[in-house]
Design a protein around this motif. Structure first.
Motif, short mmCIF file in Angstrom:
data_model
loop_
_atom_site.label_atom_id
_atom_site.label_comp_id
_atom_site.label_asym_id
_atom_site.label_seq_id
_atom_site.Cartn_x
_atom_site.Cartn_y
_atom_site.Cartn_z
N LYS B 247 0.79 -1.11 0.07
CA LYS B 247 0.07 -0.08 0.02
C LYS B 247 0.70 1.34 -0.13
CE LYS B 247 -4.30 -1.82 2.25
NZ LYS B 247 -5.08 -1.40 1.14
N ARG B 248 2.02 1.16 0.48
CA ARG B 248 2.88 2.27 0.65
C ARG B 248 3.73 2.18 -0.58
NH1 ARG B 248 6.98 1.50 5.07
NH2 ARG B 248 6.33 -0.66 4.84
N LEU B 249 3.98 3.38 -1.33
CA LEU B 249 4.56 3.52 -2.47
C LEU B 249 6.16 3.47 -2.37
CD1 LEU B 249 4.13 4.52 -5.56
CD2 LEU B 249 5.21 6.58 -4.86
N PRO B 250 6.74 2.27 -3.25
CA PRO B 250 7.91 1.64 -3.04
C PRO B 250 8.82 2.99 -4.04
CG PRO B 250 6.70 0.04 -4.54
CD PRO B 250 5.82 1.17 -4.24
N LEU B 251 9.77 3.24 -3.32
CA LEU B 251 10.70 4.08 -4.09
C LEU B 251 12.05 3.52 -4.62
CD1 LEU B 251 10.59 7.15 -1.69
CD2 LEU B 251 9.06 6.70 -3.48
N ASP B 252 12.17 2.26 -4.52
CA ASP B 252 13.25 1.51 -4.92
C ASP B 252 12.93 1.18 -6.37
OD1 ASP B 252 14.88 -0.39 -5.94
OD2 ASP B 252 15.16 -1.55 -4.21
N PRO B 253 13.77 1.78 -7.42
CA PRO B 253 13.46 1.41 -8.87
C PRO B 253 13.13 0.23 -9.18
CG PRO B 253 15.32 2.89 -8.69
CD PRO B 253 14.76 2.49 -7.29
N GLY B 280 4.32 6.97 4.21
CA GLY B 280 3.55 6.62 2.96
C GLY B 280 4.30 6.02 1.97
N VAL B 281 5.64 5.84 2.08
CA VAL B 281 6.48 5.23 1.09
C VAL B 281 7.45 4.17 1.80
CG1 VAL B 281 6.53 7.62 -0.32
CG2 VAL B 281 8.32 6.89 1.50
N ILE B 282 7.91 3.30 0.75
CA ILE B 282 9.02 2.32 1.25
C ILE B 282 10.09 2.76 0.64
CG2 ILE B 282 9.73 0.05 1.26
CD1 ILE B 282 6.82 -1.06 0.66
N PRO B 283 11.15 3.52 1.52
CA PRO B 283 12.22 4.19 0.98
C PRO B 283 13.24 3.19 0.37
CG PRO B 283 11.77 4.83 3.24
CD PRO B 283 10.84 3.64 2.90
N GLN B 284 13.92 3.82 -0.51
CA GLN B 284 14.94 2.95 -1.16
C GLN B 284 15.93 2.69 -0.20
OE1 GLN B 284 16.35 5.24 -4.49
NE2 GLN B 284 17.87 3.32 -5.33
N ALA B 285 16.28 1.37 -0.18
CA ALA B 285 17.48 1.04 0.79
C ALA B 285 18.76 1.65 0.50
CB ALA B 285 17.77 -0.42 0.86
N ALA B 286 19.49 2.00 1.53
CA ALA B 286 20.64 3.08 1.39
C ALA B 286 21.81 2.19 0.70
CB ALA B 286 21.02 3.28 2.67
#
Lengths: 577, 286
Positions: B247-253, B280-286
């Motif tokens: 449901k959260r927007l994934p930011l990982d391409p 509200g997002v799934i941040p990109q893994a560092a």
């Protein structure tokens, strides 16, 4: 008898549905160990168990449409093929073949005992937990409790001092109290850490008492459920399992161009060889195991013949038919050795090598009307297109030009397409020209025309459509071969922008050959400028086009070329490789 | 345990109600960023908002027919929609609709044209006209917003007078992590554009209220009819949004598969990453 978390997550086969849950054209929403599934039966009977998520934007595929051979996502209409789960069509870009290999995550599926079984992780091949027989599945009963606790409760609820036969990982054969001493086998489907479904089967002696038997067990199991859930309410609910969303491959996320050489990646068996028309040999090339890769209508494959030749053949299959590819081979009197090798040397049962399918003749499905014109063996890619359009109920007409009724190839397949097929038999060149002039006379908005056949016929169609006002981008063509005399005399320099290489192209060698000698692999197939596989973007310079793949606008733009035959008019070309 | 929003969200203005629905009298309550708020219109006509946990009074502004507040230190003003103030426009709230999805998923859907034939069949699109033609996207760092221009899509009934389908032009703006505004060819006046806005109130990471604005040039239809039209459209989007996973927007391409038609969504995801949005997002893994 309690099962720990690690136990239920251990890779194993579990039932996820009843076979009856999968009527044709339905998509069933299943779940195992926190992972949601879209489960659907194709019209050929095959059961697909896929991750319940479209790879594009994550929408559940269980709300999609089962079109019989393909599953269509509800959000953007992406289509995924039966068996392979490969994406065959992206409506937002109707002129493109989904060249990148977009494939959904699949899970194994086996039907046994009236249940559908699947597994996550590495498992041994499915072995039926019970001998096949007249097993009748009971109504599945969901229970909000730990799967191990459900199995323990079933075991505890058996007749006093009766035996239990354990059927790992989460099954047992036993006699419950209150079911008139009827033995049953229960499999507990671990839906999640705190949710389970009891899937029972009983031996149905007579199908007459089916209903009373179902009622009896349903009542008994419902009581059991109330007890288990009441006990569970006193415990702390276990944390739900977190489904794993596997990342898509880097190639999909970054959109680079894929690079293939001429590689025979696949082995297939000649399952059937037959006379498919007066001078056409039909070949059914079957997968040695499992299924073949996803293809799109219009796609061709390279067939590697025993005599060392490589030939291109269009796939004639309809959507979702991936157990074998059917191709047609015309026997050419002036053959360069390919068609004769097939007609004389290839036998049913032989194993031959083929490339993966490649599509340089993609079918748009956003036309209000599609006109397909086939000359002779040119029927093959158009047959695949016609089958696709017919299965999606899109309006089309397939015009088949042939020397005689016997020369029409694949008549059985054409019969199934009914009145959409219009034969034009035995016409001389003037008659053909008159017929084609009439066919292309009415251009209208969002119409598209596809033609495949002998060179003169294609030239004629392209001329007549231009005269009748068809825009070039609405006329799609595929030549069998390039009959132009290729002039390899020029010398020039090629710079490969992305590879940072400068190559001198001597006379007598193609750009493609020189690139390969220098370790730059590039995709190719026919290597005579007909198929379109080696299409390359030109960044600078003026190409000397010698192919038959590009249309006039594309040629004039100087922005693309075929590296297998085309050369340079300028001293230097800069290519996007 | 809810996560703490980063500054990009904490210090932003967030919509919480249509202004016209806030009356004097007892407090009403809503949720913003997992925080319970109580609000009412005071006797002086000003909207008052306070946090229930600390009792602290929060800043409020009223813009475009909605009331906005912030849990942090907001900028002086909200992004601008100058068209809203043109005297001949019909401005309306089209409702505040609860959706079980993250705000960025809802914004991304608002930017998307490819779903028109499948989700808004017969209205905003119709098979077989499914092509998303090339368009331009830019991230304007100066204005801190995303702009997608030259967007065209075939629509079966773009105007009442049309007897044939036609390409309709769109411009999309994303001036706020959870808000987007679109400009669309106006059937009544070729020289002007209708304006539709979606302002998402992030109640939790995975639940929102979508507040819809229409600012139209239309002398024919009633406000009620125009509201109904927009609610029909959004009612078609809601079940799709609620079936999107995660449901959260994934930011990982690599989380999902972009195509050329998704250029604006790709820019949006990159922009959210750059701003350090974590809610509200799934941040990109560092």
């Amino acid at each position: 008898m309690t099962q720990t978390m690690t136990d239920i997550r251990h890779p194993a086969w579990h039932p996820i549905a009843s076979s009856e849950d999968l009527p044709f054209r339905h998509v069933y929403h299943g779940q195992l160990l926190g992972q949601e599934f879209a489960v659907w039966r194709a019209d050929d009977g095959n059961v697909n168990v896929w991750e319940n998520r479209c790879l594009h934007r994550g929408v559940r595929l269980s709300i999609g449409l089962n079109e019989g051979a393909e599953l269509k996502c509800q959000y953007h209409g992406w289509r995924y093929a039966n068996r392979s789960a490969g994406c065959t069509y992206i409506p937002a870009h109707p002129a493109d073949a989904p060249a990148r290999r977009i494939t959904n995550r699949t899970f194994p599926a086996v039907e046994s005992l009236g249940l559908v079984w699947s597994a996550m992780g590495d498992v041994t091949p499915f072995a039926p937990p019970l001998p096949e027989g007249n097993w009748m599945p009971l109504r599945p009963l969901p229970v909000n409790a730990r799967p191990g606790a459900v199995l323990a409760a079933l075991t505890a609820a058996r007749e006093a001092e009766s035996d239990v036969e354990s059927l790992p990982p989460l099954g047992a054969r036993l006699v419950l109290t209150g079911v008139d001493g009827r033995a049953a086998v229960f499999f507990v489907q671990p839906v999640d850490s705190g949710r389970a479904v009891i899937r029972g089967v009983v031996e149905a002696e007579s199908w007459d008492d089916q209903l009373s038997l179902l009622r009896l067990f349903n009542e008994r199991l419902s009581t059991l459920r109330r007890q288990v859930e009441a006990e569970m309410a006193l415990e702390e609910a276990p944390e739900p399992l977190v489904p794993v969303y596997e990342p898509v491959s880097l190639e999909l996320a970054t959109m680079p161009d894929l690079r293939f050489g001429r590689q025979a990646k696949l082995r297939v068996r000649v399952a059937r060889k037959w006379q498919a028309g007066a001078d056409v040999t039909g070949l059914e090339l079957a997968a040695l195991e499992g299924h073949l890769p996803t293809f799109q209508p219009g796609a061709h494959l390279d067939l590697f013949l025993p005599n060392g030749l490589i030939r291109q053949y269009s796939i004639t299959n309809g959507p979702g038919e991936l157990l074998s590819y059917t191709v047609g081979v015309k026997r050419e009197p002036d053959s360069r050795g390919g068609s004769v090798a097939i007609a004389d040397e290839l036998r049913e049962g032989d194993v031959v090598a083929i490339s993966e399918p490649r599509n340089n003749f993609p079918l748009r499905r956003d036309a209000t009307r599609t006109i397909l014109i086939a000359g002779g063996i040119g029927i093959t890619p158009l047959l695949a297109m016609a089958k696709t359009l017919a299965s999606s109920r899109l309006p089309f007409e397939l015009h088949v030009f042939a020397r005689s009724p016997e020369h029409v190839a694949f008549p059985e397949a054409l019969d199934k397409l009914g009145e959409s097929v219009v034969p034009h038999i035995g016409l001389d060149p003037a008659g053909t020209a008159a017929e084609i002039e009439q066919l292309v006379s009415g251009y209208g908005f969002a119409r598209h025309l596809y033609v495949c056949g002998p060179g003169p016929m294609l030239d004629l169609v392209r001329r007549r459509t231009a005269e009748a006002g068809w825009p070039e981008e609405a006329v799609h063509f595929e030549y069998f071969k390039n009959v132009n005399e290729i002039d390899l005399s020029s010398t020039f320099t090629v710079e490969l922008a992305r590879s940072a290489l400068t190559l001198a192209i001597p006379s007598g060698k193609s750009i493609l050959e020189v690139m390969r000698e220098n370790g730059v692999d590039a995709p190719s197939s026919c290597e005579q400028g007909a198929c379109g596989t080696c299409l390359t973007t030109v960044l600078e310079g003026i190409p000397d086009h010698q192919d038959v793949y590009l249309n006039d606008t594309e040629r004039r733009s100087n922005s693309c070329m075929m590296t297998c035959v085309s050369r340079a008019k300028s001293d230097r070309l800069v290519l996007d490789i | 345990m809810p996560i703490a929003p980063s500054a990009a969200i904490l210090d932003a203005w967030h919509v919480f109600s249509a202004a016209a629905e806030i009356g004097p009298g007892p407090y009403r309550s809503t949720l913003l960023l997992d925080t319970r708020l109580d609000y009412r219109r005071g006797t002086n006509g000003e909207v008052e908002v306070r946090r229930r946990d600390t009792g602290a009074a929060l800043l409020v502004i009223e813009r475009y027919g909605f009331a906005w507040t912030s849990l942090g230190s907001p900028p002086d003003d909200l992004f601008s929609i100058p068209e809203f103030y043109e005297p001949d426009r019909k401005n309306m709230s089209c409702g505040s609709l609860g959706v079980n999805v993250s705000a960025p998923r809802a914004v991304e859907n608002f930017l998307d044209m490819g779903h028109f034939p499948y989700v808004h069949t017969g209205i905003l699109g119709e098979e077989p006209h499914t092509e998303v033609k090339e368009y331009d996207v830019e991230i304007s760092y100066e204005r801190d917003e995303i702009l997608a221009t030259r967007c065209r899509f075939y629509q079966p009934r773009a105007a009442l007078s049309a007897d044939e389908g036609q390409d309709v032009e769109y411009i999309y703006r994303v001036p706020h992590p959870y808000c987007s505004v679109l400009y669309k060819s106006c059937p009544a006046d070729e020289s002007r554009l209708d304006v539709i806005g979606i302002f998402c109130q992030p109640m939790t990471e995975e639940t929102i209220r979508a507040h819809l604005l229409q600012s139209m040039i239309d002398d024919e239809n009633t406000i009620t009819a125009m509201r109904r039209f927009q609610q029909t459209i959004f009612g078609q989007d809601k079940p799709i949004l609620e079936n999107q996973y995660p449901k959260r927007l994934p930011l990982d391409p690599r989380a999902e598969t972009p195509i050329r038609a998704d250029k604006s969504a790709i820019a949006y995801r990159r922009w959210l990453s750059q701003k350090g949005v974590n809610y509200g997002v799934i941040p990109q893994a560092a």
